[in-house]
Design a protein around this motif. Structure first.
Motif, mmCIF file in Angstrom:
data_model
loop_
_atom_site.group_PDB
_atom_site.id
_atom_site.type_symbol
_atom_site.label_atom_id
_atom_site.label_comp_id
_atom_site.label_asym_id
_atom_site.label_seq_id
_atom_site.Cartn_x
_atom_site.Cartn_y
_atom_site.Cartn_z
ATOM 1 N N LYS A 143 11.399 6.018 7.442
ATOM 2 C CA LYS A 143 12.514 5.325 8.095
ATOM 3 C C LYS A 143 13.837 5.679 7.418
ATOM 4 C CE LYS A 143 9.857 1.363 9.749
ATOM 5 N NZ LYS A 143 9.594 -0.074 9.582
ATOM 6 N N GLY A 144 13.820 5.674 6.105
ATOM 7 C CA GLY A 144 15.035 6.037 5.371
ATOM 8 C C GLY A 144 15.437 7.480 5.627
ATOM 9 N N GLY A 145 14.449 8.352 5.696
ATOM 10 C CA GLY A 145 14.727 9.753 5.983
ATOM 11 C C GLY A 145 15.330 9.947 7.357
ATOM 12 N N LYS A 146 14.793 9.247 8.344
ATOM 13 C CA LYS A 146 15.337 9.341 9.711
ATOM 14 C C LYS A 146 16.753 8.800 9.768
ATOM 15 C CE LYS A 146 10.924 9.200 12.122
ATOM 16 N NZ LYS A 146 10.005 8.397 12.926
ATOM 17 N N THR A 147 16.987 7.673 9.113
ATOM 18 C CA THR A 147 18.328 7.087 9.099
ATOM 19 C C THR A 147 19.318 8.041 8.461
ATOM 20 O OG1 THR A 147 17.413 4.854 8.982
ATOM 21 C CG2 THR A 147 19.693 5.123 8.270
ATOM 22 N N THR A 148 18.931 8.628 7.345
ATOM 23 C CA THR A 148 19.806 9.577 6.650
ATOM 24 C C THR A 148 20.038 10.813 7.510
ATOM 25 O OG1 THR A 148 18.988 8.787 4.528
ATOM 26 C CG2 THR A 148 20.099 10.916 4.524
ATOM 27 N N SER A 149 18.991 11.292 8.143
ATOM 28 C CA SER A 149 19.096 12.468 9.004
ATOM 29 C C SER A 149 20.043 12.215 10.175
ATOM 30 C CB SER A 149 17.712 12.846 9.514
ATOM 31 O OG SER A 149 17.778 13.958 10.354
ATOM 32 N N ASN A 150 19.989 11.019 10.729
ATOM 33 C CA ASN A 150 20.881 10.676 11.841
ATOM 34 C C ASN A 150 22.326 10.493 11.383
ATOM 35 O OD1 ASN A 150 18.783 10.716 13.699
ATOM 36 N ND2 ASN A 150 18.341 8.545 13.441
ATOM 37 N N LYS A 151 22.503 10.117 10.136
ATOM 38 C CA LYS A 151 23.842 9.826 9.615
ATOM 39 C C LYS A 151 24.609 11.102 9.255
ATOM 40 C CE LYS A 151 26.073 7.010 6.057
ATOM 41 N NZ LYS A 151 25.864 6.086 4.955
ATOM 42 N N SER A 182 0.839 -1.203 0.000
ATOM 43 C CA SER A 182 0.000 0.000 0.000
ATOM 44 C C SER A 182 0.877 1.258 0.000
ATOM 45 C CB SER A 182 -0.880 0.019 1.250
ATOM 46 O OG SER A 182 -0.065 0.203 2.405
ATOM 47 N N GLN A 183 0.245 2.379 -0.244
ATOM 48 C CA GLN A 183 0.964 3.658 -0.204
ATOM 49 C C GLN A 183 1.529 3.893 1.199
ATOM 50 O OE1 GLN A 183 -0.986 7.047 -1.868
ATOM 51 N NE2 GLN A 183 0.372 8.477 -0.857
ATOM 52 N N ASP A 237 5.947 4.699 5.055
ATOM 53 C CA ASP A 237 6.677 4.243 6.243
ATOM 54 C C ASP A 237 8.152 4.009 5.949
ATOM 55 O OD1 ASP A 237 4.364 4.312 7.742
ATOM 56 O OD2 ASP A 237 4.009 2.145 7.671
ATOM 57 N N ILE A 238 8.432 3.320 4.847
ATOM 58 C CA ILE A 238 9.846 3.053 4.563
ATOM 59 C C ILE A 238 10.572 4.335 4.146
ATOM 60 C CG2 ILE A 238 9.554 0.594 4.054
ATOM 61 C CD1 ILE A 238 9.726 1.241 1.078
ATOM 62 N N GLY A 239 9.848 5.245 3.534
ATOM 63 C CA GLY A 239 10.442 6.536 3.199
ATOM 64 C C GLY A 239 10.797 7.318 4.450
#
Length: 129
Positions: A60-68, A50-51, A56-58
């Motif tokens: 999560k990826g954004g948070k991971t990138t932001s933390n990195k 679903s959208q 959700d995965i977007g």
């Protein structure tokens, strides 16, 4: 480990073997082939999930990138993107995206939003005199 050369039994890692296999496949097929299978894979994936899943995965990826990365990194890539866009786009492009942004904001927030920010802006400009 995979056997690389039958003549001298030189062994290579799985990574090297995968890279050689990837190169063979890349040489065998053209760009259009990879675009077509990518398109098919994307369609199947979008049918399966679903959208909300992609949101959700977007996130999560954004948070991971932001933390990195730190603020300087994002400022640098934003500046590069802005410079590239300004070189490739004309005045009409900016007028169109400005219009779309204004319409979207108007639909989302309504007339009161503009009244509030207008009053805040008026107070700030009066206090700066």
């Amino acid at each position: 480990m995979a056997n690389n050369n039958k003549n001298n039994n030189q062994k290579i890692s799985y990574e090297q073997a995968g890279q050689k296999g990837g190169e063979k496949v890349s040489n065998k097929y053209n760009q259009k082939h990879f675009e077509e299978i990518g398109q098919k894979g994307g369609e199947k994936t979008s049918e399966k999930y679903s959208q909300e899943h992609f949101e959700d995965i977007g996130q999560k990826g954004g948070k991971t990138t932001s933390n990195k990365y730190n603020q300087d990194h994002f400022e640098e890539i934003g500046k590069k993107g802005g410079e590239s866009t300004s070189q490739n786009k004309d005045k009409d492009f900016y007028q169109e995206i400005g219009k779309k942004g204004g319409e979207t904001t108007s639909e989302k927030h309504g007339e009161e939003f503009y009244e509030d920010i207008g009053k805040k802006g008026g107070r700030n400009s009066n206090s700066n005199r």
